[in-house]
Design an enzyme around this catalytic site. Structure first.
Site, mmCIF file in Angstrom:
data_model
loop_
_atom_site.group_PDB
_atom_site.id
_atom_site.type_symbol
_atom_site.label_atom_id
_atom_site.label_comp_id
_atom_site.label_asym_id
_atom_site.label_seq_id
_atom_site.Cartn_x
_atom_site.Cartn_y
_atom_site.Cartn_z
ATOM 1 N N HIS A 1 51.685 33.137 39.303
ATOM 2 C CA HIS A 1 51.089 33.490 40.598
ATOM 3 C C HIS A 1 52.043 33.254 41.763
ATOM 4 O O HIS A 1 53.206 33.622 41.714
ATOM 5 C CB HIS A 1 49.766 32.753 40.794
ATOM 6 C CG HIS A 1 48.696 33.131 39.806
ATOM 7 N ND1 HIS A 1 48.657 34.348 39.186
ATOM 8 C CD2 HIS A 1 47.635 32.430 39.340
ATOM 9 C CE1 HIS A 1 47.612 34.393 38.382
ATOM 10 N NE2 HIS A 1 46.975 33.241 38.448
ATOM 11 N N LYS B 1 36.397 36.243 34.581
ATOM 12 C CA LYS B 1 37.831 36.555 34.611
ATOM 13 C C LYS B 1 38.527 35.513 33.739
ATOM 14 O O LYS B 1 38.399 34.316 33.985
ATOM 15 C CB LYS B 1 38.349 36.473 36.055
ATOM 16 C CG LYS B 1 39.888 36.509 36.204
ATOM 17 C CD LYS B 1 40.430 37.892 35.980
ATOM 18 C CE LYS B 1 41.938 37.945 36.273
ATOM 19 N NZ LYS B 1 42.223 37.911 37.719
ATOM 20 N N VAL B 2 39.233 35.974 32.707
ATOM 21 C CA VAL B 2 39.886 35.064 31.772
ATOM 22 C C VAL B 2 41.320 35.526 31.523
ATOM 23 O O VAL B 2 41.709 36.634 31.883
ATOM 24 C CB VAL B 2 39.131 34.983 30.422
ATOM 25 C CG1 VAL B 2 37.723 34.437 30.604
ATOM 26 C CG2 VAL B 2 39.098 36.348 29.723
ATOM 27 N N SER B 3 42.053 34.676 30.870
ATOM 28 C CA SER B 3 43.373 35.068 30.410
ATOM 29 C C SER B 3 43.241 35.986 29.197
ATOM 30 O O SER B 3 42.373 35.781 28.338
ATOM 31 C CB SER B 3 44.170 33.829 30.023
ATOM 32 O OG SER B 3 45.341 34.201 29.337
ATOM 33 N N THR C 1 47.998 33.653 28.985
ATOM 34 C CA THR C 1 48.984 34.691 28.701
ATOM 35 C C THR C 1 50.375 34.178 29.002
ATOM 36 O O THR C 1 51.332 34.481 28.291
ATOM 37 C CB THR C 1 48.684 35.945 29.534
ATOM 38 O OG1 THR C 1 47.329 36.335 29.306
ATOM 39 C CG2 THR C 1 49.606 37.088 29.152
ATOM 40 N N ALA C 2 50.501 33.399 30.081
ATOM 41 C CA ALA C 2 51.809 32.851 30.437
ATOM 42 C C ALA C 2 52.389 32.062 29.264
ATOM 43 O O ALA C 2 53.584 32.177 28.948
ATOM 44 C CB ALA C 2 51.678 31.956 31.673
#
Length: 291
Positions: free
Chosen positions: A162, A57-59, A118-119
């Site tokens: 989050h 799981k990655v950005s 991504t943020a």
């Protein structure tokens, strides 16, 4: 599917444990066995760049750096609406239109959890539109340190993700801007946050079977949410169960089951815009194809 367990790494966040509970515990018939490592996304991003683990799981922000070796799975990740990162400040921002608030960040120091996130891309795209002259120093610090740093005046603003959406007021902080609102209003697309990738060397058959298994795990979690609760709360780092439920509600949705046309458009749109700003390398024409 048989063979050695797939080496997989995802975060202990409720959305990931909710999605992978059935798969990790052997409740998806015919699915591959998993050897699970828990790691925050800034760690898994680095693992992907080094080619570690079969599935990660990655950005979405790291995809341009790893798509030669990894394929983007069309499911299991996190996209959504109304779930974008926030920019927080200690003082309440000026009332009125967003550009007024954004101008207040010109030349200021901003803490971010990672520059490969991504943020961060959403923040930089927002700042390009809304902060005349640009922000000042960018300080990378662990996610859990950002809100205390803003509260204590060590930085002027902080970019948070989050569960901080639900808890920032506990620190006496104020929302200056919502990166997701800006993204959605300018593109009409959902916000691409976290992706599931798997090594292309596994082969098309394994990748396709893995995607089917992930979808089945998502549906199993939706069909019986209580079955996943022990796994979710075991790894939720003392998070309040109600906050964990809010977290799952935001980040596990129809795009988790299948990216679909809008999901792929969102991913391509984010990375194309980011490449135009010089933030990431450009995508190849077939980089997002699966398998």
């Amino acid at each position: 599917m048989t063979g050695d367990p797939l080496q997989i790494a995802y975060s202990p966040c409720p959305n990931d444990t909710f999605v992978f509970d059935a798969l990790a515990h052997g409740r998806v018939p015919g699915a591959p066995a998993l050897d699970v490592t828990f790691a925050d996304i800034d760690i898994t991003n680095g693992m992907a760049e080094r080619g570690e683990h079969d599935v990660l799981k990655v950005s979405y922000a790291v995809l341009p750096y790893v798509l030669d070796d990894y394929a983007l799975l069309p499911c299991g990740g996190a996209l959504g609406r109304g779930c974008g990162p926030l920019v927080l400040t200690r003082e309440a921002g000026p009332r009125g239109a967003a550009p007024v608030g954004g101008a207040g960040l010109a030349g200021r120091t901003v803490a971010v959890p990672s520059e490969r996130s991504t943020a961060y891309l959403l923040f930089r795209l927002w700042a390009a539109d809304m902060v005349p002259g640009g922000v000042g120093e960018i300080v990378v610090m662990p996610f859990h340190e950002i809100m205390p740093a803003v509260r204590d005046g060590r930085v002027d603003a902080g970019l948070v993700i989050h569960e901080a959406r639900f808890t920032y007021q506990n620190y006496g902080l104020h929302k200056l801007a919502d990166m997701g609102e800006h993204w959605e209003s300018t593109t009409g697309l959902p916000i691409p946050l976290g992706a599931i990738i798997a090594k292309r060397s596994l082969g098309a058959a394994v990748l396709t079977g893995l995607a089917d298994s992930v979808r089945a795990s998502v549906r199993a979690a939706w069909d019986d949410p209580e079955a996943s609760r022990p796994y979710v709360m075991e790894h939720a780092q003392e998070m309040d169960p109600a906050v964990a439920d809010q977290h799952i509600g935001l980040y596990v949705n129809e795009f988790t089951a299948d990216l679909g046309e809008d999901g792929y458009a969102a991913v391509r749109g984010l990375l194309t815009r980011a490449a135009a700003e010089g933030l990431v390398p450009p995508l190849g024409p077939r980089s997002l194809d699966f398998p």
